[in-house]
Design a protein around this motif. Structure first.
Motif: not given
Length: 215
Positions: A4-32
């Motif tokens: 699901p989509a989620f976000s993270k805010t520290y001291d009023g500053v949004k440091v992460l705004d993730f829109p959500g994504l469909t992930l498939k079993p049997g796959k390796i996802y690299a986060i860069l």
């Protein structure tokens, strides 16, 4: 599986705004992404160890290996057996990452690279639906990195899990990833098949990142 989509805010500053994504079993996802792009924040929220601004939960069982894994004050082998599994399975995994000679050593006295190897083995003693590894080989040398990557590939093949790998290494992403996600200033800027993203990105920020970090 829908992440699901989620976000993270520290001291009023949004440091992460993730829109959500469909992930498939049997796959390796690299986060860069560059330092401060939100990679580890994403991993910690997805693993359930850091709360997001809104309720967020990945369905199924989740295994998480943080950047700085913990070593309990007991032997290496006893640490590894904490997650279950058989001594024979532990022996095989320790051999794969050259830990056999250290199995009776106090785990809290290991080096950083040894701790990373032990923690990876400990996690892989159990089957998970989703596995999240945050820079798992950063403290390892080239030889043990290669062995760890082989173990990651084998685990994913044997379990059919969704495996999320946060890595600073473009070379590692090329070697093991099926899909790649590029984070930039707290946002998921580009996602897709790993070879396509790593060699033919569509976003100028992704191209600049790849050129700077050795594409």
């Amino acid at each position: 599986m829908n992440l699901p989509a989620f976000s993270k805010t520290y001291d009023g500053v949004k440091v992460l705004d993730f829109p959500g994504l469909t992930l498939k079993p049997g796959k390796i996802y690299a986060i860069l992404g560059a330092n401060g792009s939100g990679k580890s924040t994403f991993a910690r929220i997805a693993a359930g160890v850091l709360p997001a601004d809104q309720k967020c939960r990945i369905p199924g069982s989740v295994g998480y290996l943080p950047q700085k894994p913990y070593a309990f004050r007991m032997t290496v082998k006893k640490n590894i057996l904490l997650t279950g599994g058989s001594p024979e399975q532990a022996d095989a995994l320790m051999a794969a990452l050259s830990l056999t000679a250290l199995q009776d050593k106090r785990a809290d006295r290991l080096s950083g690279g040894e701790t990373a190897r032990m923690a990876m083995v400990r996690l892989m003693m159990k089957r998970y639906d989703v596995v999240i590894l945050d820079e798992p080989t950063a403290a390892m040398d080239m030889e043990t990195t290669s062995a760890a990557e082989e173990l990651i590939l084998k685990y994913e093949k044997d379990t059919g899990c969704i495996l999320i790998l946060v890595t600073h290494s473009l070379q590692q992403a090329r070697r093991v990833a099926d899909e790649a996600l590029y984070f930039h200033k707290g946002k998921l800027l580009e996602a897709g098949e790993a070879t396509q993203l790593l060699y033919h990105p569509t976003k100028p920020e992704t191209k600049q990142f790849l050129e700077f970090y050795g594409n």
